[in-house]
Scaffold this motif. Sequence first.
Motif, PDB file in Angstrom:
ATOM      1  N   CYS A  43      92.496  -2.147  35.501  1.00  0.00           N
ATOM      2  CA  CYS A  43      93.681  -2.978  35.291  1.00  0.00           C
ATOM      3  C   CYS A  43      93.383  -3.982  34.166  1.00  0.00           C
ATOM      4  CB  CYS A  43      94.063  -3.700  36.578  1.00  0.00           C
ATOM      5  SG  CYS A  43      92.925  -5.026  37.063  1.00  0.00           S
ATOM      6  N   GLU A  44      94.423  -4.604  33.653  1.00  0.00           N
ATOM      7  CA  GLU A  44      94.260  -5.459  32.480  1.00  0.00           C
ATOM      8  C   GLU A  44      93.333  -6.638  32.736  1.00  0.00           C
ATOM      9  OE1 GLU A  44      96.952  -7.518  28.963  1.00  0.00           O
ATOM     10  OE2 GLU A  44      97.931  -6.606  30.704  1.00  0.00           O
ATOM     11  N   ASN A  45      93.438  -7.260  33.911  1.00  0.00           N
ATOM     12  CA  ASN A  45      92.584  -8.418  34.198  1.00  0.00           C
ATOM     13  C   ASN A  45      91.113  -8.028  34.305  1.00  0.00           C
ATOM     14  OD1 ASN A  45      94.457 -10.494  34.140  1.00  0.00           O
ATOM     15  ND2 ASN A  45      95.016 -10.242  36.292  1.00  0.00           N
ATOM     16  N   LEU A  46      90.832  -6.879  34.919  1.00  0.00           N
ATOM     17  CA  LEU A  46      89.442  -6.421  34.988  1.00  0.00           C
ATOM     18  C   LEU A  46      88.903  -6.107  33.598  1.00  0.00           C
ATOM     19  CD1 LEU A  46      89.230  -4.105  38.147  1.00  0.00           C
ATOM     20  CD2 LEU A  46      88.114  -6.308  37.797  1.00  0.00           C
ATOM     21  N   ARG A  47      89.707  -5.429  32.790  1.00  0.00           N
ATOM     22  CA  ARG A  47      89.271  -5.129  31.426  1.00  0.00           C
ATOM     23  C   ARG A  47      88.994  -6.413  30.651  1.00  0.00           C
ATOM     24  NH1 ARG A  47      90.374  -5.274  26.192  1.00  0.00           N
ATOM     25  NH2 ARG A  47      92.030  -6.755  26.718  1.00  0.00           N
ATOM     26  N   SER A  48      89.871  -7.408  30.809  1.00  0.00           N
ATOM     27  CA  SER A  48      89.693  -8.676  30.099  1.00  0.00           C
ATOM     28  C   SER A  48      88.414  -9.385  30.539  1.00  0.00           C
ATOM     29  CB  SER A  48      90.905  -9.589  30.336  1.00  0.00           C
ATOM     30  OG  SER A  48      92.082  -9.003  29.818  1.00  0.00           O
ATOM     31  N   ALA A  49      88.118  -9.331  31.841  1.00  0.00           N
ATOM     32  CA  ALA A  49      86.899  -9.967  32.341  1.00  0.00           C
ATOM     33  C   ALA A  49      85.660  -9.300  31.747  1.00  0.00           C
ATOM     34  CB  ALA A  49      86.860  -9.892  33.863  1.00  0.00           C
ATOM     35  N   VAL A  50      85.674  -7.961  31.688  1.00  0.00           N
ATOM     36  CA  VAL A  50      84.541  -7.234  31.104  1.00  0.00           C
ATOM     37  C   VAL A  50      84.426  -7.548  29.616  1.00  0.00           C
ATOM     38  CG1 VAL A  50      83.577  -4.951  30.615  1.00  0.00           C
ATOM     39  CG2 VAL A  50      84.710  -5.385  32.807  1.00  0.00           C
TER      40      VAL A  50
ATOM     41  N   HIS B 177      83.602   2.909  31.039  1.00  0.00           N
ATOM     42  CA  HIS B 177      84.560   1.822  30.839  1.00  0.00           C
ATOM     43  C   HIS B 177      84.039   0.830  29.807  1.00  0.00           C
ATOM     44  CE1 HIS B 177      85.749   3.029  35.061  1.00  0.00           C
ATOM     45  NE2 HIS B 177      86.906   3.065  34.444  1.00  0.00           N
ATOM     46  N   VAL B 178      82.766   0.490  29.934  1.00  0.00           N
ATOM     47  CA  VAL B 178      82.165  -0.487  29.017  1.00  0.00           C
ATOM     48  C   VAL B 178      82.240   0.013  27.581  1.00  0.00           C
ATOM     49  CG1 VAL B 178      80.025  -1.680  28.388  1.00  0.00           C
ATOM     50  CG2 VAL B 178      80.619  -1.366  30.807  1.00  0.00           C
ATOM     51  N   ASP B 179      81.938   1.287  27.373  1.00  0.00           N
ATOM     52  CA  ASP B 179      81.967   1.871  26.033  1.00  0.00           C
ATOM     53  C   ASP B 179      83.384   1.859  25.466  1.00  0.00           C
ATOM     54  OD1 ASP B 179      80.671   3.100  23.836  1.00  0.00           O
ATOM     55  OD2 ASP B 179      81.374   5.067  24.501  1.00  0.00           O
ATOM     56  N   CYS B 180      84.366   2.234  26.298  1.00  0.00           N
ATOM     57  CA  CYS B 180      85.766   2.220  25.846  1.00  0.00           C
ATOM     58  C   CYS B 180      86.221   0.808  25.488  1.00  0.00           C
ATOM     59  CB  CYS B 180      86.681   2.786  26.937  1.00  0.00           C
ATOM     60  SG  CYS B 180      86.722   4.585  27.026  1.00  0.00           S
ATOM     61  N   ILE B 181      85.837  -0.166  26.302  1.00  0.00           N
ATOM     62  CA  ILE B 181      86.227  -1.549  26.043  1.00  0.00           C
ATOM     63  C   ILE B 181      85.600  -2.047  24.747  1.00  0.00           C
ATOM     64  CG2 ILE B 181      85.987  -3.927  26.889  1.00  0.00           C
ATOM     65  CD1 ILE B 181      86.214  -2.729  29.744  1.00  0.00           C
ATOM     66  N   ASN B 182      84.353  -1.659  24.507  1.00  0.00           N
ATOM     67  CA  ASN B 182      83.672  -2.064  23.277  1.00  0.00           C
ATOM     68  C   ASN B 182      84.344  -1.481  22.035  1.00  0.00           C
ATOM     69  OD1 ASN B 182      81.529  -3.880  23.595  1.00  0.00           O
ATOM     70  ND2 ASN B 182      80.202  -2.300  24.468  1.00  0.00           N
ATOM     71  N   GLN B 183      84.932  -0.307  22.171  1.00  0.00           N
ATOM     72  CA  GLN B 183      85.488   0.399  21.015  1.00  0.00           C
ATOM     73  C   GLN B 183      86.967   0.139  20.791  1.00  0.00           C
ATOM     74  OE1 GLN B 183      84.464   4.574  20.874  1.00  0.00           O
ATOM     75  NE2 GLN B 183      82.434   4.219  21.746  1.00  0.00           N
ATOM     76  N   THR B 184      87.595  -0.644  21.643  1.00  0.00           N
ATOM     77  CA  THR B 184      89.031  -0.920  21.503  1.00  0.00           C
ATOM     78  C   THR B 184      89.282  -2.412  21.492  1.00  0.00           C
ATOM     79  OG1 THR B 184      89.283  -0.724  23.919  1.00  0.00           O
ATOM     80  CG2 THR B 184      89.749   1.244  22.598  1.00  0.00           C
ATOM     81  N   GLY B 185      90.444  -2.795  20.909  1.00  0.00           N
ATOM     82  CA  GLY B 185      90.721  -4.211  20.753  1.00  0.00           C
ATOM     83  C   GLY B 185      91.704  -4.790  21.744  1.00  0.00           C
ATOM     84  N   ASN B 186      92.513  -3.958  22.397  1.00  0.00           N
ATOM     85  CA  ASN B 186      93.496  -4.467  23.353  1.00  0.00           C
ATOM     86  C   ASN B 186      93.612  -3.506  24.532  1.00  0.00           C
ATOM     87  OD1 ASN B 186      95.578  -2.385  22.719  1.00  0.00           O
ATOM     88  ND2 ASN B 186      95.598  -3.450  20.731  1.00  0.00           N
ATOM     89  N   HIS B 187      94.375  -3.923  25.536  1.00  0.00           N
ATOM     90  CA  HIS B 187      94.449  -3.134  26.759  1.00  0.00           C
ATOM     91  C   HIS B 187      95.127  -1.785  26.538  1.00  0.00           C
ATOM     92  CE1 HIS B 187      94.298  -2.439  31.039  1.00  0.00           C
ATOM     93  NE2 HIS B 187      95.600  -2.187  31.060  1.00  0.00           N
TER      94      HIS B 187
END
Length: 437
Positions: A270-277, A243-253
């Motif tokens: 979920c979007e809020n969890l992704r935003s917090a990370v 999840h961390v790697d995907c979040i680092n490589q993308t700009g939006n949910h």
Amino acid sequence: MELPMSNCKRPRFSGYENEPPLSSKKCLSSLKTLLDRYPTNSSDRATQHARLMACRGHLCTREAGNLTSDKLFSEQISSWADTQNSVKKVLEHLVYLGKATGDIFLNDAVAKKFLEFHRDITEECGAEEKQHSWAVIEKEEEIVMYGPYYPNYSKGIHSEDIIIQQTEELLESEEFSQQWKVYVFTMNSPCLARNTEPCMINLVQKAHAWWTAYGVKTHIGFVRCWGFRGTKETLFRDIDYGHVDCINQTGNHGDYVEAAKNRTNLNPLCENLRSAVKHLLTCADLSFPLMTTVREQDWNSYFKKVHSIFECKPEGEKKVFAQKLDAAIEAARALLSAKSRSFDKHLEGGKAFPLHSTFAPQVSEALQDEMTLAFQQCWREMVQDKYADFLRGKLTEQFNQCAVQLFIKDIVKFTGRYLHIGRIKFSKEHMAAFEAE
């Protein structure tokens, strides 16, 4: 069970701004007595009666206002008792702010009293960093200390439960208690989620009841923010390095969800969890030590993949290689630094380990390269795993702090006259010991 209690005398601390309002029954009784004191003519009595009835109307209005305030207070408490919705509210608040903000420390005067009582308790019972609670009732010329008490989780008993029971017994045993103050200390802030009534909600309701019945003010002080479930909070448990790697490589949910779907066994957050990370990854110091996060049993399990390289070798030869490999992997533990380093710096540490020198010239160069690649892959997976574990811990810490802050903010507007809740400012040495625990 015999509960520890001690009495000691000390000059009484100066009081606070507002005293509890008189009940309407007492006020109205006073009005009747006051009317009887004026043996004036009928005109004067009529004037006095009009004035006093106007005063009575003001009291009724205040009583109605108190009823409205009590209703709103009850509704606010009920909303926090709904754990599922409360967790959602806190997460949304954390995402909106980006991090836990605001000052939840007790004011200096109240904190000073807690520090004095803490010194006395520590001198008598010894220092303690684990969860425990104690309390003090401050009377006009003496104080009553009771505790410390410890939780018995196997029986579902929290340390605050005993504090509440003891406080009620002490207050009920006295005929006069107005202007007394109750100080409740708990190492972790009282819990906001539990199978029965959460400790924080229970204490706040009891403080309201003690104020109403006895005119007693309550102060609740703590060291660490526990939130709903403390270190056992489950909200972030599914976040792994993928999840961390995907979040680092993308700009939006939306892009993140698509990237996560393309990876094996990775369910999008979920979007809020992704935003917090995402906010944590971009706005915080993410240096962490490996030595304190890798236990010995974990260490060996991370490198099982390297052993599989020798599976095709004869039994005797495989045994010799396995022994040398175990020794080499154990030697690699020296790479585990107690110093906090970035994720990339920890990865570089594994690349620098000269594993091939352990086996040359007994194995071919090709096999040495295969072993080195396998070792580095295992090292990378170990660092990734511990990095994700570290991030989950940071998110939980922020979430717990935000939960306590938001609860206090919601409650204080109804309880400011008789209840104060907040963290206690200890010295840096004390705080380091508490956080280490």
